[in-house]
Structure formats: structure tokens, C-alpha cells
Design an enzyme around this catalytic site. Structure first.
Site, mmCIF file in Angstrom:
data_model
loop_
_atom_site.group_PDB
_atom_site.id
_atom_site.type_symbol
_atom_site.label_atom_id
_atom_site.label_comp_id
_atom_site.label_asym_id
_atom_site.label_seq_id
_atom_site.Cartn_x
_atom_site.Cartn_y
_atom_site.Cartn_z
ATOM 1 N N HIS A 1 0.730 -1.315 0.029
ATOM 2 C CA HIS A 1 0.027 -0.077 0.050
ATOM 3 C C HIS A 1 1.077 1.213 0.076
ATOM 4 O O HIS A 1 1.356 1.728 1.093
ATOM 5 C CB HIS A 1 -1.006 -0.417 1.086
ATOM 6 C CG HIS A 1 -1.937 1.090 1.243
ATOM 7 N ND1 HIS A 1 -3.223 0.884 2.031
ATOM 8 C CD2 HIS A 1 -1.953 2.317 0.862
ATOM 9 C CE1 HIS A 1 -3.773 2.115 1.861
ATOM 10 N NE2 HIS A 1 -3.163 2.992 1.208
ATOM 11 N N GLU B 1 -11.301 3.210 5.951
ATOM 12 C CA GLU B 1 -10.223 4.153 6.538
ATOM 13 C C GLU B 1 -10.850 5.319 7.214
ATOM 14 O O GLU B 1 -11.043 5.551 8.480
ATOM 15 C CB GLU B 1 -9.382 4.939 5.308
ATOM 16 C CG GLU B 1 -8.339 5.696 5.857
ATOM 17 C CD GLU B 1 -7.560 6.401 4.657
ATOM 18 O OE1 GLU B 1 -8.072 6.645 3.635
ATOM 19 O OE2 GLU B 1 -6.544 6.973 5.004
ATOM 20 N N ASP C 1 1.796 4.059 2.897
ATOM 21 C CA ASP C 1 0.799 4.849 2.450
ATOM 22 C C ASP C 1 1.512 6.052 1.511
ATOM 23 O O ASP C 1 1.716 5.895 0.235
ATOM 24 C CB ASP C 1 0.031 5.522 3.339
ATOM 25 C CG ASP C 1 -1.581 5.528 2.695
ATOM 26 O OD1 ASP C 1 -1.768 5.236 1.797
ATOM 27 O OD2 ASP C 1 -2.362 6.108 3.666
ATOM 28 N N ASP C 2 1.775 7.032 2.164
ATOM 29 C CA ASP C 2 2.374 8.305 1.398
ATOM 30 C C ASP C 2 3.593 8.690 2.606
ATOM 31 O O ASP C 2 3.482 9.858 3.232
ATOM 32 C CB ASP C 2 1.331 9.292 1.662
ATOM 33 C CG ASP C 2 0.065 9.014 0.745
ATOM 34 O OD1 ASP C 2 0.258 8.911 -0.655
ATOM 35 O OD2 ASP C 2 -0.711 8.554 1.340
ATOM 36 N N HIS D 1 1.328 4.827 -2.395
ATOM 37 C CA HIS D 1 1.085 5.902 -3.382
ATOM 38 C C HIS D 1 2.300 6.416 -3.755
ATOM 39 O O HIS D 1 2.849 7.227 -3.157
ATOM 40 C CB HIS D 1 -0.005 6.760 -2.978
ATOM 41 C CG HIS D 1 -1.285 6.284 -2.354
ATOM 42 N ND1 HIS D 1 -2.370 6.035 -3.360
ATOM 43 C CD2 HIS D 1 -1.643 5.488 -1.185
ATOM 44 C CE1 HIS D 1 -3.356 5.507 -2.340
ATOM 45 N NE2 HIS D 1 -2.694 5.243 -1.265
ATOM 46 N N HIS E 1 -9.462 0.881 -1.521
ATOM 47 C CA HIS E 1 -9.523 1.532 -0.108
ATOM 48 C C HIS E 1 -10.867 1.476 0.498
ATOM 49 O O HIS E 1 -11.837 1.829 -0.061
ATOM 50 C CB HIS E 1 -8.795 3.188 -0.066
ATOM 51 C CG HIS E 1 -7.555 3.335 -0.187
ATOM 52 N ND1 HIS E 1 -6.739 2.953 -1.389
ATOM 53 C CD2 HIS E 1 -6.628 4.165 0.159
ATOM 54 C CE1 HIS E 1 -5.543 3.249 -1.540
ATOM 55 N NE2 HIS E 1 -5.446 4.166 -0.278
HETATM 56 N N1 HPA Z 1 -6.620 7.412 1.347
HETATM 57 C C1 HPA Z 1 -7.300 7.690 0.361
HETATM 58 N N2 HPA Z 1 -6.659 8.254 -0.889
HETATM 59 C C2 HPA Z 1 -5.347 8.347 -0.874
HETATM 60 C C3 HPA Z 1 -4.520 7.943 0.271
HETATM 61 C C4 HPA Z 1 -5.200 7.381 1.433
HETATM 62 O O1 HPA Z 1 -4.711 7.096 2.262
HETATM 63 N N3 HPA Z 1 -3.229 8.439 -0.015
HETATM 64 C C5 HPA Z 1 -3.218 8.708 -1.191
HETATM 65 N N4 HPA Z 1 -4.422 8.819 -1.801
HETATM 66 ZN ZN ZN Z 2 -3.640 4.974 0.801
#
Ligand code: HPA
Ligand code: ZN
Length: 340
Positions: A17, A200, A278-279, A19, A197
Site C-alpha cells: 500500500h 479508513e 501509504d504516503d 501511493h 481503499h
Molecule cells: N486514502 C485515500 N486516498 C489516498 C490516500 C489514502 O490514504 N493516499 C493517497 N490517496
Molecule cells: Zn492509501
């Protein structure tokens, strides 16, 4: 660092996971802005990093999409992906499955070919140099329409042999998986495995929709499953992997503090949980940073850390021979660590 955190860092792992746009560090953003003569809305790297103070998912996404504006050429996407892979190699990642958001770029006039080409050039190089295998997942932006997603799928058709699966990201609330049931059906008919996703910020029902309507192979995040005993039982029974992102959840205020994170409870329930970044440029760390933070905040045990590393490999889309080879590498690393 304590001994369990050391083990976590040493273990061979997969990241599922990630991006790629979320790996844009402020230093590289300023370098690319200079490359293209683009003015940045922040005076310097420190000011941009200071702006990484989010109240929820949307406040992050606003900055994330603004940041992506400096990504314009094949070389930019190569530089971005290469920088991520340097971290991946340092963290002992042996396999990565990374998302890219074509709509963020094609809407600005960047060619699909340049986005995917630059990302793949860096991935192929890391595979040759460091033996890191990879999959590439094209992700649809759920705040855009079904028609936009279908148009993007059409645009992707010439490149499908270089795309390994499809995902769904961006603003979750008000954009349930059901909105993309037809798009995902078409993707599955094309032979593409799908993920989404869900859970969350969105409710447990979104996770159920992703499973039942989109027929996903994994759930990205999924932490709100903890609110439904029936769903937790189902995730465990069907061994549906969750790609959990602990530092992301704290940065985006899904949890007030990492010590309140449900990761350990999910493991205890028998859910196939993995740890991901994630990011990482926005959320304060890469995969090993996430592991170390969880070991410290949740007092993960040796067995739990080994399970998380094994889960990451088992939940990947690797072909059986490489998957088994990487699991054997985990065993060898554990034996080496125990012998120290
Ligand atoms: N959630 C939803 N969209 C996203 C995320 C995330 O954590 N990171 C980059 N786009
Ligand atoms: Zn994500």
C-alpha cells in the site's frame, strides 16, 4: 532501538500500500519546480514540511494533489520512483506493489505513457540492481465520476500489459465502492485483480461493499472493521488481507495516538494484517519507520513482527515460486537474528 524493532527492520518484507505520488519529499518537489520553472506556493522546504499538519483525509489530499503539480515528465516520474526505491532497499523490502493515480496527471495534460514509463523504468532498474520485484496498480480517484473512471480505463487499454491490477483511492466519505461496481466488473473481465481503499474514514459497510460488489482481493486500510464483530470474523475466516498504514492513520486522525491503534487487536483476531507506509513523504516515515513506531507504541512481540513480515509476502500477488523463496528468506533472517 530495542531488539524486536531491530528484527523488524532486518526482515525481508513486501510493501502493498504505497501511493507513488505520496513519496514526493519536499526537497524533490522544489527541485522539480525549479526544473520546470514552476512557482511553489511555499517559500522553502521547511515551510512546505510545516504544512504537513492534517486534520483528516481531505486536508491531506488537498496538499497531495497540489504537490503532484510539479510531476510533468517521464524523468520526473523516474526520479520520484527511484527515490522511493532507495528507501525500499534500505528497509529490506524485497517486493513492492505500488499505486499510481493516472487521473491526477492526465487531467493536467501529462501523457499516460510518461507517467507509467517513468515509474516502470525506475522499478525495472531496482529489480536488476537490488532484486526488488514489483507490481503496478492503477488507482481510480473515487471523488471523480464513474464516467471519468471508464474513460481512464479506456485510455489505459494500450498499457494493460504493463498494469498488474486496479485500485480505488481519494476521498472516501460519500463515495462508496458501489459507485464503481460497473467499472470494477469491467476491470475484472479484463483479467485485472482489484483492491480498494475502504474503512479508513468510511464505515464498515464500505468494506463489505468492496468485498461483495467490487470483489477485491485485499482491503486497503480497513481499520474500521474493528467496529463490527461480524466483519472481523469474516475477514479472519476468509483470510482477506488488510494493508494497514499505522503512521498514516495517526497523521490523518483516524486514531489520536498510535498506542490506540487496532493493529494488534486485528492480529489477535486472526486477520491477515500487513504494515505499509501509504504516503511516506507526508506521514513521517517509510515501512521500517512504521514497524519501529508500532513495536514501541503497541509493544509488538517477536512472533507478531515475524507474522507481519510473512503476511506482507503472502498477501502479495507474487507467483508461488518467488513468494516461497521470500518466505524462506524470512526464516533465514529470523534464524540469523536468534543466533546473534
Ligand atoms: N486514502 C485515500 N486516498 C489516498 C490516500 C489514502 O490514504 N493516499 C493517497 N490517496
Ligand atoms: Zn492509501
Amino acid at each position: 532501538m530495542n531488539r524486536i524493532a531491530t528484527l523488524a527492520c532486518m526482515l525481508p518484507k513486501a510493501e502493498l500500500h504505497l501511493h507513488i505520488e505520496g513519496t514526493l519529499e519536499p526537497e524533490l518537489a522544489f527541485r522539480l519546480a525549479e526544473r520546470h520553472g514552476v512557482a511553489m506556493p511555499w517559500p522553502d522546504v521547511e515551510a512546505l514540511r510545516a504544512a504537513y499538519d492534517f486534520s483528516d483525509l481531505q486536508s491531506f489530499l488537498d496538499l497531495y494533489y497540489a504537490g503532484a503539480n510539479v510531476l510533468r515528465t517521464e524523468e520526473d516520474f523516474y526520479d520520484l520512483t527511484h527515490a522511493y526505491l532507495v528507501h525500499a532497499h534500505a528497509d529490506n523490502l524485497r517486493h513492492v506493489e505500488i499505486f499510481f493515480d493516472p487521473q491526477t496527471h492526465t487531467e493536467r495534460g501529462v501523457a499516460f505513457e510518461d507517467v507509467l514509463g517513468g515509474i516502470r523504468r525506475a522499478l525495472l532498474e531496482a529489480e536488476r540492481e537490488w532484486g526488488i520485484s514489483f507490481k503496478v496498480i492503477m488507482s481510480f480517484l473515487r471523488h471523480l465520476s464513474e464516467a471519468d473512471a471508464l474513460a481512464t480505463l479506456d485510455e489505459a487499454r494500450p498499457y494493460l500489459h504493463r498494469i498488474d491490477g486496479v485500485g480505488l483511492d481519494s476521498s472516501e466519505m460519500g463515495h462508496p465502492p458501489s459507485k464503481f461496481a460497473r467499472v470494477f466488473a469491467e476491470c475484472r473481465e479484463l483479467g485485472l485483480p482489484v483492491v480498494a481503499h475502504a474503512g479508513e474514514e468510511g464505515p464498515p459497510e464500505y468494506i463489505e461493499e468492496a468485498l461483495d460488489l467490487l470483489r477485491v482481493k485485499r482491503i486497503d486500510h480497513g481499520v474500521r472493521a474493528l467496529e463490527s464483530d461480524a466483519l472481523m470474523d469474516r475477514l479472519a475466516a476468509e483470510q482477506i488481507p488488510l494493508t494497514v498504514c499505522p503512521l498514516s492513520n495517526v497523521k490523518l486522525k483516524v486514531y489520536d495516538d498510535l498506542s490506540a491503534h487496532g493493529l494488534r487487536k486485528m492480529l489477535a483476531h486472526g486477520v491477515k494484517v500487513t504494515i505499509n507506509s501509504d504516503d511516506p513523504a507526508y506521514f513521517g516515515g517509510y515501512v521500517n519507520d512504521n514497524f519501529v513506531a508500532c513495536v514501541e507504541a503497541l509493544a509488538l512481540t517477536e512472533e507478531e513482527v515475524i507474522k507481519l513480515a510473512r503476511n506482507s509476502i503472502e498477501a502479495s500477488w507474487l507467483e508461488a515460486a518467488r513468494r516461497d523463496a521470500l518466505l524462506a528468506e524470512v526464516d533465514a533472517t529470523v534464524a540469523q537474528w536468534r543466533a546473534r
